[in-house]
Design a protein around this motif. Structure first.
Motif, PDB file in Angstrom:
ATOM      1  N   LEU A  23       5.542 -42.763  26.439  1.00 44.03           N
ATOM      2  CA  LEU A  23       4.976 -44.059  26.080  1.00 44.03           C
ATOM      3  C   LEU A  23       3.555 -43.847  25.596  1.00 44.03           C
ATOM      4  CD1 LEU A  23       5.015 -47.191  26.081  1.00 44.03           C
ATOM      5  CD2 LEU A  23       4.148 -47.059  28.412  1.00 44.03           C
ATOM      6  N   ILE A  24       3.276 -44.379  24.439  1.00 40.32           N
ATOM      7  CA  ILE A  24       1.920 -44.343  23.901  1.00 40.32           C
ATOM      8  C   ILE A  24       1.478 -45.790  23.702  1.00 40.32           C
ATOM      9  CG2 ILE A  24       0.466 -43.659  21.965  1.00 40.32           C
ATOM     10  CD1 ILE A  24       2.478 -41.348  21.517  1.00 40.32           C
ATOM     11  N   VAL A  25       0.371 -46.153  24.309  1.00 39.42           N
ATOM     12  CA  VAL A  25      -0.144 -47.519  24.215  1.00 39.42           C
ATOM     13  C   VAL A  25      -1.462 -47.477  23.469  1.00 39.42           C
ATOM     14  CG1 VAL A  25      -0.945 -49.515  25.516  1.00 39.42           C
ATOM     15  CG2 VAL A  25       0.950 -48.148  26.381  1.00 39.42           C
ATOM     16  N   GLU A  26      -1.584 -48.352  22.509  1.00 37.07           N
ATOM     17  CA  GLU A  26      -2.813 -48.436  21.740  1.00 37.07           C
ATOM     18  C   GLU A  26      -3.315 -49.878  21.841  1.00 37.07           C
ATOM     19  OE1 GLU A  26      -3.910 -47.772  17.145  1.00 37.07           O
ATOM     20  OE2 GLU A  26      -2.412 -46.404  17.966  1.00 37.07           O
ATOM     21  N   ILE A  27      -4.474 -50.074  22.429  1.00 42.14           N
ATOM     22  CA  ILE A  27      -5.056 -51.405  22.590  1.00 42.14           C
ATOM     23  C   ILE A  27      -6.227 -51.536  21.621  1.00 42.14           C
ATOM     24  CG2 ILE A  27      -6.171 -53.022  24.162  1.00 42.14           C
ATOM     25  CD1 ILE A  27      -3.432 -52.485  25.185  1.00 42.14           C
ATOM     26  N   GLN A  42      -0.123 -58.939  21.429  1.00 38.26           N
ATOM     27  CA  GLN A  42      -0.006 -57.884  22.438  1.00 38.26           C
ATOM     28  C   GLN A  42       0.626 -58.425  23.717  1.00 38.26           C
ATOM     29  OE1 GLN A  42      -4.076 -56.553  22.616  1.00 38.26           O
ATOM     30  NE2 GLN A  42      -3.699 -54.898  21.163  1.00 38.26           N
ATOM     31  N   ALA A  43       0.205 -59.603  24.145  1.00 35.10           N
ATOM     32  CA  ALA A  43       0.778 -60.194  25.353  1.00 35.10           C
ATOM     33  C   ALA A  43       2.263 -60.461  25.165  1.00 35.10           C
ATOM     34  CB  ALA A  43       0.043 -61.488  25.700  1.00 35.10           C
ATOM     35  N   ARG A  44       2.653 -60.964  23.992  1.00 35.65           N
ATOM     36  CA  ARG A  44       4.058 -61.257  23.703  1.00 35.65           C
ATOM     37  C   ARG A  44       4.898 -59.968  23.724  1.00 35.65           C
ATOM     38  NH1 ARG A  44       3.082 -64.215  19.753  1.00 35.65           N
ATOM     39  NH2 ARG A  44       3.153 -62.637  18.126  1.00 35.65           N
ATOM     40  N   VAL A  45       4.395 -58.918  23.100  1.00 39.52           N
ATOM     41  CA  VAL A  45       5.125 -57.649  23.052  1.00 39.52           C
ATOM     42  C   VAL A  45       5.268 -57.064  24.450  1.00 39.52           C
ATOM     43  CG1 VAL A  45       4.980 -55.252  22.275  1.00 39.52           C
ATOM     44  CG2 VAL A  45       4.559 -57.106  20.665  1.00 39.52           C
ATOM     45  N   LEU A  46       4.201 -57.055  25.232  1.00 43.11           N
ATOM     46  CA  LEU A  46       4.287 -56.524  26.591  1.00 43.11           C
ATOM     47  C   LEU A  46       5.257 -57.337  27.443  1.00 43.11           C
ATOM     48  CD1 LEU A  46       0.572 -55.571  27.238  1.00 43.11           C
ATOM     49  CD2 LEU A  46       2.493 -54.019  26.911  1.00 43.11           C
ATOM     50  N   TRP A  47       5.271 -58.660  27.270  1.00 41.77           N
ATOM     51  CA  TRP A  47       6.209 -59.516  27.993  1.00 41.77           C
ATOM     52  C   TRP A  47       7.641 -59.181  27.595  1.00 41.77           C
ATOM     53  CZ3 TRP A  47       9.914 -63.123  26.706  1.00 41.77           C
ATOM     54  CH2 TRP A  47      10.404 -63.885  27.753  1.00 41.77           C
ATOM     55  N   VAL A  49       8.858 -56.356  26.378  1.00 41.23           N
ATOM     56  CA  VAL A  49       9.234 -55.043  26.903  1.00 41.23           C
ATOM     57  C   VAL A  49       9.538 -55.151  28.400  1.00 41.23           C
ATOM     58  CG1 VAL A  49       8.371 -52.716  27.424  1.00 41.23           C
ATOM     59  CG2 VAL A  49       8.021 -53.710  25.158  1.00 41.23           C
ATOM     60  N   THR A  50       8.718 -55.887  29.127  1.00 42.65           N
ATOM     61  CA  THR A  50       8.936 -56.065  30.564  1.00 42.65           C
ATOM     62  C   THR A  50      10.265 -56.762  30.821  1.00 42.65           C
ATOM     63  OG1 THR A  50       6.553 -56.208  30.914  1.00 42.65           O
ATOM     64  CG2 THR A  50       7.955 -57.023  32.681  1.00 42.65           C
ATOM     65  N   GLN A  51      10.571 -57.791  30.059  1.00 39.87           N
ATOM     66  CA  GLN A  51      11.835 -58.517  30.220  1.00 39.87           C
ATOM     67  C   GLN A  51      13.032 -57.624  29.891  1.00 39.87           C
ATOM     68  OE1 GLN A  51      12.094 -61.685  31.572  1.00 39.87           O
ATOM     69  NE2 GLN A  51       9.979 -61.102  31.986  1.00 39.87           N
ATOM     70  N   TRP A  52      12.893 -56.775  28.885  1.00 39.46           N
ATOM     71  CA  TRP A  52      13.974 -55.867  28.509  1.00 39.46           C
ATOM     72  C   TRP A  52      14.175 -54.801  29.589  1.00 39.46           C
ATOM     73  CZ3 TRP A  52      13.279 -50.591  27.570  1.00 39.46           C
ATOM     74  CH2 TRP A  52      14.418 -49.919  27.143  1.00 39.46           C
ATOM     75  N   GLN A  53      13.085 -54.306  30.137  1.00 37.69           N
ATOM     76  CA  GLN A  53      13.142 -53.213  31.097  1.00 37.69           C
ATOM     77  C   GLN A  53      13.606 -53.671  32.479  1.00 37.69           C
ATOM     78  OE1 GLN A  53       9.408 -51.327  32.071  1.00 37.69           O
ATOM     79  NE2 GLN A  53      10.389 -49.334  32.141  1.00 37.69           N
ATOM     80  N   ALA A  54      13.264 -54.865  32.890  1.00 35.73           N
ATOM     81  CA  ALA A  54      13.533 -55.340  34.247  1.00 35.73           C
ATOM     82  C   ALA A  54      14.998 -55.205  34.676  1.00 35.73           C
ATOM     83  CB  ALA A  54      13.047 -56.774  34.417  1.00 35.73           C
TER      84      ALA A  54
END
Length: 66
Positions: A23-27, A42-47, A49-54
């Motif tokens: 995982l490479i994160v660029e902020i 960024q918040a939408r993308v992180l949300w 990914v979290t929903q997909w991973q959970a």
């Protein structure tokens, strides 16, 4: 290939666990309207990914969920 959790052993031909994904994160930080848009994206993308991973993880995070 990306996203695969198993690979074939060259010697035995059996499926064996693959390498863990990298995982490479660029902020980026930007001011003003552009900054607000970027922060929302960024918040939408992180949300997402979290929903997909959970559902793919167990309660303790080590095994696949049932």
């Amino acid at each position: 290939m990306a996203g695969e959790t198993e690979r074939r052993d060259d010697t035995t031909g059996l499926l064996v666990p693959g390498e863990p994904p990298e995982l490479i994160v660029e902020i980026l930080t930007v001011e003003g309207i552009e900054g607000k848009r970027l922060a929302a994206q960024q918040a939408r993308v992180l949300w997402e990914v979290t929903q997909w991973q959970a559902p793919t993880r167990s309660v303790h995070g080590l095994d696949n969920a049932a």
